[in-house]
Design a protein around this motif. Structure first.
Motif, PDB file in Angstrom:
ATOM      1  N   VAL A  38       0.841  -1.189   0.000  1.00  0.00           N
ATOM      2  CA  VAL A  38       0.000   0.000   0.000  1.00  0.00           C
ATOM      3  C   VAL A  38       0.885   1.252   0.000  1.00  0.00           C
ATOM      4  N   VAL A  39       0.504   2.225  -0.822  1.00  0.00           N
ATOM      5  CA  VAL A  39       1.172   3.530  -0.831  1.00  0.00           C
ATOM      6  C   VAL A  39       0.489   4.399   0.215  1.00  0.00           C
ATOM      7  N   VAL A  40       1.302   5.087   1.030  1.00  0.00           N
ATOM      8  CA  VAL A  40       0.798   5.971   2.078  1.00  0.00           C
ATOM      9  C   VAL A  40       1.284   7.384   1.791  1.00  0.00           C
ATOM     10  N   HIS A  41       0.357   8.333   1.745  1.00  0.00           N
ATOM     11  CA  HIS A  41       0.699   9.745   1.569  1.00  0.00           C
ATOM     12  C   HIS A  41       1.030  10.324   2.944  1.00  0.00           C
ATOM     13  N   LEU A  42       2.304  10.645   3.165  1.00  0.00           N
ATOM     14  CA  LEU A  42       2.763  11.081   4.479  1.00  0.00           C
ATOM     15  C   LEU A  42       2.055  12.337   4.973  1.00  0.00           C
ATOM     16  N   GLY A  43       1.686  13.221   4.085  1.00  0.00           N
ATOM     17  CA  GLY A  43       1.032  14.459   4.488  1.00  0.00           C
ATOM     18  C   GLY A  43      -0.403  14.292   4.940  1.00  0.00           C
ATOM     19  N   LYS A  44      -0.929  13.062   4.852  1.00  0.00           N
ATOM     20  CA  LYS A  44      -2.336  12.841   5.169  1.00  0.00           C
ATOM     21  C   LYS A  44      -2.560  11.778   6.242  1.00  0.00           C
ATOM     22  N   ILE A  45      -1.513  11.460   7.008  1.00  0.00           N
ATOM     23  CA  ILE A  45      -1.628  10.414   8.019  1.00  0.00           C
ATOM     24  C   ILE A  45      -1.004  10.896   9.328  1.00  0.00           C
ATOM     25  N   GLU A  46      -1.530  10.407  10.434  1.00  0.00           N
ATOM     26  CA  GLU A  46      -0.973  10.746  11.740  1.00  0.00           C
ATOM     27  C   GLU A  46       0.177   9.794  12.064  1.00  0.00           C
ATOM     28  N   ALA A  47       1.112  10.274  12.856  1.00  0.00           N
ATOM     29  CA  ALA A  47       2.318   9.515  13.172  1.00  0.00           C
ATOM     30  C   ALA A  47       2.022   8.176  13.843  1.00  0.00           C
ATOM     31  N   ASP A  48       1.094   8.138  14.779  1.00  0.00           N
ATOM     32  CA  ASP A  48       0.825   6.883  15.479  1.00  0.00           C
ATOM     33  C   ASP A  48       0.243   5.826  14.549  1.00  0.00           C
ATOM     34  N   GLU A  49      -0.598   6.234  13.611  1.00  0.00           N
ATOM     35  CA  GLU A  49      -1.156   5.282  12.649  1.00  0.00           C
ATOM     36  C   GLU A  49      -0.066   4.786  11.701  1.00  0.00           C
ATOM     37  N   LEU A  50       0.790   5.696  11.245  1.00  0.00           N
ATOM     38  CA  LEU A  50       1.879   5.285  10.359  1.00  0.00           C
ATOM     39  C   LEU A  50       2.815   4.323  11.082  1.00  0.00           C
TER      40      LEU A  50
END
Length: 118
Positions: free
Chosen positions: A78-90
């Motif tokens: 899965v690709v994750v957009h860093l600008g749209k996710i919270e640190a704990d979830e990432l």
């Protein structure tokens, strides 16, 4: 709500035996020679190993944050957009990708340090 590339790299430092390798336009992330992630600094995205079920659920739930990258065997990247996710979830996704890839004895020791195993 966002994570920087530097914050992502800092998360990786919490994982035993992770290695970064320059792939030109991306950086691969491995444990004992087996890949569990990719970083594209230019687009501020990461690709992470997940189960196919998790991949599909993430993309269905929040397509503005997650994209299907590819599938390989029983895994869905899965690709994750860093600008749209919270640190704990990432962090949860990064740790899970590492756990899906690292040898079982390393995973057990890592989970024990986090208090996930008795």
């Amino acid at each position: 709500m966002s994570v920087t590339v530097d914050e992502f790299l800092e998360m990786l430092r919490r994982l035993p035996e992770h290695k970064l390798s320059d792939g030109g336009e991306w950086t691969s992330v491995k444990v004992r020679g087996r890949g569990f992630g990719y970083l594209w600094e230019r687009t501020e995205t990461v690709g992470l190993k997940a189960t196919i079920e998790e991949q599909l659920a993430l993309v269905a739930e929040r397509p503005e944050v997650f994209e299907v990258q590819f599938t390989a065997g029983r895994f869905g990247w899965v690709v994750v957009h860093l600008g749209k996710i919270e640190a704990d979830e990432l962090w949860e996704l990064v740790a899970e990708a590492w756990c899906l890839t690292a040898p079982a004895e390393m995973v057990a020791a890592f989970e024990a340090t986090l208090g996930l195993r008795p």
